[in-house]
Motif scaffolding. Structure first.
Motif, PDB file in Angstrom:
ATOM      1  N   VAL A 126      37.790 124.789 136.303  1.00 39.28           N
ATOM      2  CA  VAL A 126      36.729 124.389 135.369  1.00 39.28           C
ATOM      3  C   VAL A 126      37.326 124.142 133.988  1.00 39.28           C
ATOM      4  O   VAL A 126      36.974 123.161 133.309  1.00 39.28           O
ATOM      5  CB  VAL A 126      35.603 125.439 135.324  1.00 39.28           C
ATOM      6  N   GLY A 127      38.245 125.002 133.559  1.00 37.73           N
ATOM      7  CA  GLY A 127      38.903 124.806 132.267  1.00 37.73           C
ATOM      8  C   GLY A 127      39.671 123.494 132.214  1.00 37.73           C
ATOM      9  O   GLY A 127      39.576 122.743 131.234  1.00 37.73           O
TER      10      GLY A 127
ATOM     11  N   VAL B  51      38.363 126.382 122.642  1.00 38.32           N
ATOM     12  CA  VAL B  51      37.243 125.872 123.435  1.00 38.32           C
ATOM     13  C   VAL B  51      37.494 126.099 124.930  1.00 38.32           C
ATOM     14  O   VAL B  51      36.606 126.577 125.650  1.00 38.32           O
ATOM     15  CB  VAL B  51      36.991 124.373 123.137  1.00 38.32           C
ATOM     16  N   ILE B  52      38.683 125.787 125.391  1.00 33.63           N
ATOM     17  CA  ILE B  52      38.997 125.990 126.810  1.00 33.63           C
ATOM     18  C   ILE B  52      38.958 127.471 127.158  1.00 33.63           C
ATOM     19  O   ILE B  52      38.451 127.861 128.219  1.00 33.63           O
ATOM     20  CB  ILE B  52      40.353 125.350 127.169  1.00 33.63           C
ATOM     21  N   ASN B  53      39.447 128.319 126.269  1.00 34.73           N
ATOM     22  CA  ASN B  53      39.392 129.762 126.491  1.00 34.73           C
ATOM     23  C   ASN B  53      37.960 130.231 126.659  1.00 34.73           C
ATOM     24  O   ASN B  53      37.641 131.008 127.560  1.00 34.73           O
ATOM     25  CB  ASN B  53      40.069 130.496 125.326  1.00 34.73           C
ATOM     26  N   ARG B  54      37.072 129.755 125.806  1.00 34.14           N
ATOM     27  CA  ARG B  54      35.661 130.172 125.876  1.00 34.14           C
ATOM     28  C   ARG B  54      34.983 129.622 127.121  1.00 34.14           C
ATOM     29  O   ARG B  54      34.149 130.292 127.733  1.00 34.14           O
ATOM     30  CB  ARG B  54      34.896 129.737 124.622  1.00 34.14           C
TER      31      ARG B  54
ATOM     32  N   ALA C 195      36.219 131.828 129.938  1.00 34.70           N
ATOM     33  CA  ALA C 195      35.611 133.159 129.861  1.00 34.70           C
ATOM     34  C   ALA C 195      34.162 133.117 130.348  1.00 34.70           C
ATOM     35  O   ALA C 195      33.719 134.000 131.100  1.00 34.70           O
ATOM     36  CB  ALA C 195      35.678 133.685 128.431  1.00 34.70           C
ATOM     37  N   PHE C 196      33.430 132.087 129.918  1.00 38.83           N
ATOM     38  CA  PHE C 196      32.041 131.936 130.365  1.00 38.83           C
ATOM     39  C   PHE C 196      31.978 131.731 131.872  1.00 38.83           C
ATOM     40  O   PHE C 196      31.151 132.353 132.562  1.00 38.83           O
ATOM     41  CB  PHE C 196      31.384 130.751 129.638  1.00 38.83           C
ATOM     42  N   THR C 197      32.846 130.874 132.401  1.00 35.32           N
ATOM     43  CA  THR C 197      32.866 130.603 133.843  1.00 35.32           C
ATOM     44  C   THR C 197      33.170 131.869 134.621  1.00 35.32           C
ATOM     45  O   THR C 197      32.498 132.187 135.607  1.00 35.32           O
ATOM     46  CB  THR C 197      33.903 129.516 134.173  1.00 35.32           C
TER      47      THR C 197
ATOM     48  N   LEU D  26      30.676 133.721 137.258  1.00 32.29           N
ATOM     49  CA  LEU D  26      31.081 133.935 138.653  1.00 32.29           C
ATOM     50  C   LEU D  26      31.008 135.412 139.019  1.00 32.29           C
ATOM     51  O   LEU D  26      30.622 135.759 140.141  1.00 32.29           O
ATOM     52  CB  LEU D  26      32.491 133.388 138.888  1.00 32.29           C
ATOM     53  N   GLN D  27      31.383 136.294 138.098  1.00 34.22           N
ATOM     54  CA  GLN D  27      31.295 137.731 138.368  1.00 34.22           C
ATOM     55  C   GLN D  27      29.842 138.149 138.585  1.00 34.22           C
ATOM     56  O   GLN D  27      29.545 138.941 139.473  1.00 34.22           O
ATOM     57  CB  GLN D  27      31.869 138.538 137.205  1.00 34.22           C
TER      58      GLN D  27
END
Length: 92
Positions: free
Chosen positions: A64-65, A33-36, A39-41, A45-46
């Protein structure tokens, strides 16, 4: 469990239950969950804040994670308990 009169089989079953619950609720699912979330954040941001240099974007992503942890632990714990009650604990 041994002091409560549990035999070797009961001790192994309880140990397996605790090991499986801890692995799912404390390691596997939170890590995913933290990885996802990270990755979303990072992706957002990109796309939306590409003018921010890479290092601050990485710091924001990690922050954020880490900030998400208090919000995800209770739903994950509850979900793993429900999962265990409907699978492993029914089978044993």
């Amino acid at each position: 469990m041994f002091k409560k009169g549990g035999g070797p089989k009961k001790i192994l079953v309880e140990t397996g239950d605790a090991l499986l619950w801890q692995t799912l609720a404390s390691v596997a699912i939170p890590g995913l969950v933290i990885n996802r979330i990270c990755a979303f954040t990072q992706r957002q941001l990109q796309r939306n804040a590409s003018k921010i240099p890479l290092t601050p974007r990485k710091i924001i992503t990690v922050s954020v994670g880490l900030i998400s942890i208090p919000f995800i632990i209770h739903p994950i714990d509850a979900g793993v308990t429900i999962f265990m009650n409907n699978t492993y604990r029914k089978w044993i």
